[in-house]
Design an enzyme around this catalytic site. Structure first.
Site, PDB file in Angstrom:
ATOM      1  N   CYS A 169      60.852  55.152  12.630  1.00 37.54           N
ATOM      2  CA  CYS A 169      60.069  56.318  13.028  1.00 37.54           C
ATOM      3  C   CYS A 169      59.926  57.255  11.818  1.00 37.54           C
ATOM      4  CB  CYS A 169      60.726  56.988  14.232  1.00 37.54           C
ATOM      5  SG  CYS A 169      59.798  58.321  14.978  1.00 37.54           S
ATOM      6  N   ASP A 226      50.807  51.414  19.221  1.00 34.90           N
ATOM      7  CA  ASP A 226      51.359  52.717  18.830  1.00 34.90           C
ATOM      8  C   ASP A 226      50.220  53.725  18.776  1.00 34.90           C
ATOM      9  OD1 ASP A 226      52.483  54.945  17.532  1.00 34.90           O
ATOM     10  OD2 ASP A 226      53.819  53.691  16.336  1.00 34.90           O
ATOM     11  N   HIS A 258      55.062  52.453  19.876  1.00 32.41           N
ATOM     12  CA  HIS A 258      55.984  53.118  18.960  1.00 32.41           C
ATOM     13  C   HIS A 258      57.399  53.007  19.531  1.00 32.41           C
ATOM     14  CE1 HIS A 258      56.854  55.829  15.641  1.00 32.41           C
ATOM     15  NE2 HIS A 258      57.688  56.472  16.442  1.00 32.41           N
TER      16      HIS A 258
END
Length: 290
Positions: A169, A226, A258
């Site tokens: 991330c 995502d 994601h």
């Protein structure tokens, strides 16, 4: 300052940054509070055959809390710097370190946001981004990663000549920037790291901005579903790197959202996570971190 400490910092420091005291002096226990529910598939890696636990790493302004996992034995072992998500070094990140140690690595995850806020008490991702992430200078965490690498080599049986980095991330974004900073880095793995974003005085460059400047081969693992990271933007960053003669490999899992590696969250996708992990370890080994 050594060459690897200076490399890439010219575009990141504006002007010299003052250090601040640590708000977090130890790591949080358990999983982050910033998750809607804990999923049943949470992975727990036992410490058999490895040495694992919280450590303190000497930083410019005092001891920095971190988690370290390393195989038993004399070493030296290849080093992987583990860069957290926005949620801190919680149980998921600690377990990743243990998984890496089981694979033969000295894995170190410093709490890079320890000066800006106490992530163990925060449950709102928007607040975390606003009050902690956005206020953490890139130059600060880059210096902290350098300190973690030096500590791993001097105090944790790590081999400085086999240095890699892996992040998730926001940490995936930081992998790109660290690869553009550290000249002796051997390999970098970015899990769904944003390549765009807002530029500020303390965070002046995006991952896409530095793609053509990376010093190590980079593997990017991204989700086609995502909604926050367009695949086109990732491919454009890759293409800028390739045009500059750099080595970047991007793998896109078409149906993965994601956070598909985060086994404690609803976003977890086992098939993509396991394939990505296998690819990541193979990538490290194939580029001299193994």
């Amino acid at each position: 300052m050594a060459d690897h400490d200076r490399a890439g910092l010219d575009g990141l420091i504006t002007p010299p940054l003052s250090r601040r005291g640590f708000v977090m002096t130890s790591l949080m226990s358990g999983l982050t509070l910033a998750t809607t529910r804990v999923e049943a598939q949470v992975i727990h890696t036992d410490p058999t055959g490895i040495e694992a636990g919280e450590v303190k790493i000497p930083a410019a302004d005092g001891p920095m809390p971190a988690y370290r996992a390393v195989p038993e034995g004399t070493g030296p072992f290849p080093i992987v710097l583990v860069i957290e998500e926005i949620f801190g070094v919680h149980d998921y990140i600690k377990d990743i370190c243990r998984r890496l140690a089981k694979a033969g690595y000295c894995a170190v995850a410093p709490e890079l946001y320890a000066r800006q806020g106490d992530l163990s008490t925060m449950s709102d991702p928007k607040q975390i981004i606003r009050d902690v992430i956005a206020k953490t200078p890139d130059a600060q965490w880059i210096g902290d990663l350098d300190a973690a690498a030096a500590w791993a080599a001097s105090a944790a049986k790590g081999d400085p000549n086999r240095l890699g980095v892996m992040g998730w991330c926001r940490g995936g974004r930081d992998v790109w920037l660290y690869a553009a900073h550290r000249r002796d880095l051997k390999a970098a793995v970015a899990w769904y790291g944003p390549v765009g974003g807002e530029r500020t005085d303390i965070q002046p460059r995006t991952a896409g901005d530095v793609a053509a400047e990376i010093h190590a081969p980079l593997l990017g693992l991204y989700g086609g579903a995502d909604t926050g990271i367009p695949v086109k933007a990732v491919e454009e960053a890759r293409d800028r790197a390739l045009a500059a003669g750099k080595s970047v490999e991007i793998v896109v899992y078409p149906d993965a959202p994601h956070g598909f590696h985060a086994d404690y969250r609803p976003s977890y996708r086992r098939e993509a996570a396991e394939d990505g992990w296998t690819r990541a370890l193979a990538f490290l080994k194939s580029h001299g971190v193994g």
